[in-house]
Motif scaffolding. Structure first.
Motif: not given
Lengths: 281, 281, 281, 281
Positions: A167-168, A163-164, A182-183, A170-171, A186
């Motif tokens: 998200a990283l 998950t982390v 984000i999904p 995605y950013v 992941i």
């Protein structure tokens, strides 16, 4: 409950057991039919073949359904406790094996039917259950059960990591490089961490590729964790079964694993099973 | 420090402990809220959904922030040593859980916020910490700690391998086949060695493919190394827990740790388990 | 050979050993310089950066070369046996660290230079060699050495498998699906068997995909083999080192692994090191 | 059967054994020729090279065939039981090594020939069989044999998993995303579960990617199973060879196999290693 009729008893022996020749023959034919029905499902999904033999496949499907339905009713009839059978795991699977053709009468385009028909494959395991291979499956299952808690901790850590990292990425990479949410990030992180690496989404920026490198090295290293857990558990389970090492402890020195046939402790030499009544000296 | 007021003590029990029913209920709700806030972050990152429910997500985020802020202040209030809590690992994570919404007031487009919000997931581990699953995590951690040095040596070797292979491929394949720099070559080498294999950069020349074959075989073989290290350590840790290396002291010289199967003291040679009573011959 | 001058001795202590503070400081600076020189190589290979700072990188490279050259000459000067050092593995690596800038004077576009400059990274291992991490590397190396024969048998089997499958796929899929030659088929088979799966060449026909499935399942299963070999060897090596289990056999019952400090056999209780002269009773 | 002539005996020694210098030399040359013939097959499949040297390769192939034919006939001639040799595994492989060139006389474009010619590589194993490496192969084989049943159960479970997931993905993703039939879905599921991840077919829908995530995590986790099975078996096989399960018989009741560390007989309780001489107190 009245005593079962001879017919019911014979049927019960043939359908549920493999001790008799008839029971084994029944099981063999059942497996053949299940696999044949699976083959029909597989071939039916290939468009070229379906267009030519679709009608035949439909007929065959009805044949299989008929057979499985009769078998299901017989199982219900001859089972000593029909209700318990009907709601058991394999009882429900047996029922599912019958349903697809009937549902198809009402909903002609139900895609879900295909999956239900494939689930018939699970019935093979019921048949195999009665064979001696299950001893080995028991080993595997007991090793898995023994390592359940460790594996849950492991999966939790992996989920957090994924998950982390998702998200990283995605950013960092953003939608223009395929990391549209984000999904999706992941999904990419799982693909990478498990070393699957489809390549449908890949990092393009230098920072993204650096983090990808980190994720890959992490995934490559922590693959050791489930393997280590399982191997240690399995080695444990197998050592205990070796025949040499059953667990009855010495009453004096408490040495715990002994040979199955041991009468005296191999460490201190005292009797493992002292006389039941105190010796009159 | 004055004696804590009853309210502070009760709060401390509920918030920091799980021994009471209220404490367990608080933890359960906390996990639910953390996961809900995570779900909002995930959904909010999907553009289609964000455009429809973006406002709701904003409101929810403010709700979560409010709850986490109150919780953080309560933790500070009821903790016996507030300063120590505030600067502990989980104290900082708790603070981070509160910040995103407030930062968003000033920088409306801060992408970093998303990652901070995802880090909330780490708070789940704090809650889990109080549960019995951590015994298993301790096993894993002790096995990892025991193999730290070996793993550092392993990672150093892998880094060297990856750097040399990355430079080699940059020279052989060159920018026209996607190996546009040595760091990119290293990225490819990591992708290949860890058996991820995205396929975004692949060798095209015969020599490059030969070296790729070498890298893949190497990666496939040395995956055994971390697994072997970890499995051996874990088996060690589990065996020691198994009671197999029990400490039974010598009755004469009191030397304390002995091999699990020792029958005689390895220092003075006297029987560790002397005959219970001299046999009346 | 005359007694070394004090200067030579001091230099030898500083450059080749880490026992003194000066020696440790020298090693630390050496690692920093090696890594800095590597960083320059990496950055220099990125075109955008090279175009802006190329001149600086050239200057830095000359600086590193000068330092490494002086260091190499000092090593030659202070080594007790200069010839033996010069032709040792690390002596050659040290020489290679100096060459690239000089070669570049004559062949300005030699791509090979980059690889030579990257090989400087190997020098880090020399420095690390003197540290205590090497005990761990020894474990890994001894485990690898112990499993050498098994691993050769394994690699031979894998080579055969890969060749046969590569030829098979070349025949089945043919050049029109990317399998343009048997070596390419082998490259694909290695990619698949090692579970890397680039996806640059993939089977398109039904038969090819069936065989690919077979190769994948095989690769997935036989990854267990090197892991199993290595784990078993490593567990062996670690058990022997546990301090508890050094190998001196009992002179009477021949029980072989004993605690390091054991004076008496833990199985039969007889002295492990009987009096050197027969006791005069 | 008449006594073999001296020539036949000498030939038998040279061709089938490696005890003599001539036998070893023969084997070395045989390996060289097999590998050379393989190299010709590989190069012949590369179109650029084939167009230039195709004729030479044809000639070489006839040379190899001639040599292998003579060797085959000699083996038949000098073998003590020619029929048994001819129908043994390696006898058939030897025959296959001779066939391709002859078949090519009749079917000039038979693609299958290439595979037959590659199978010659298997002959290398026969030669190696006579060497001491086979002890190690025996270890591996015995470990594989010991874990056969467990591995069958494992493969059955994997097959079921793969079929169900393949059908599921076919229903969810459908032909428009490359999942054009259930067999193709199964092919994708195998690619994913084994962590190969070609990326030629990838899920595009959110639901499909969720299931893909599940498959990947599953594959990543259950890779532990074959590894665990094999490692545990191999450790077992090696431990038994380690002499740890040595058979030392009880001096009184002669019960023969004991635990490695046993100090007392587990059947009659008498000391396995009685005091060498009763201590004169």
């Amino acid at each position: 409950m009245p005593a079962p009729s001879p017919l019911r008893e014979t049927l019960y022996q043939v359908i549920f057991h493999v001790d008799t020749a008839a029971g084994r023959r029944f099981d063999t034919w059942l497996i053949v039919l299940i696999l044949a029905s699976l083959l029909v499902v597989l071939l039916d999904s290939i468009e070229v073949i379906q267009q030519r033999y679709g009608l035949w496949f439909n007929l065959l499907e009805w044949g299989f359904t008929l057979f499985f339905a009769v078998e299901y009713l017989l199982r219900l009839y001859c089972s000593p406790r029909p209700a318990r059978y009907a709601f058991s795991f394999f009882g429900l699977i047996d029922l599912l094996a019958v349903l697809p053709a009937f549902i198809a009468l009402f909903y002609s385009e139900a895609q879900l039917l295909i999956v239900i028909r494939v689930i018939r494959l699970l019935r093979v395991f019921r048949v195999l259950k009665l064979r001696h291979y299950l001893v080995q499956a028991n080993f595997l299952l007991s090793a898995l059960r023994g390592s359940r808690q460790k594996i849950i901790v492991f999966l939790l850590s992996v989920s957090t990591l994924v998950t982390v990292f998702g998200a990283l990425m995605y950013v960092i990479e953003g939608p223009e490089h395929g990391f549209s949410s984000i999904p999706k990030g992941i999904y990419w992180a799982v693909t990478t961490l498990t070393t699957v690496g489809f390549g449908d989404i890949t990092p393009k920026t230098a920072l993204g590729q650096t983090i990808a490198t980190l994720v890959m090295i992490t995934g490559y290293s922590i693959i050791a964790v489930p393997t280590g857990i399982f191997t240690a558990e399995l080695a444990n389970a197998m050592r205990q079964d070796n025949g040499l090492h059953l667990a009855h402890a010495c009453p004096r020195c408490h040495k715990a694993p002994h040979e199955a046939m041991a009468a005296f402790c191999s460490r201190c030499g005292s009797a493992l099973y002292p006389a039941p009544a105190p010796k009159p000296d």
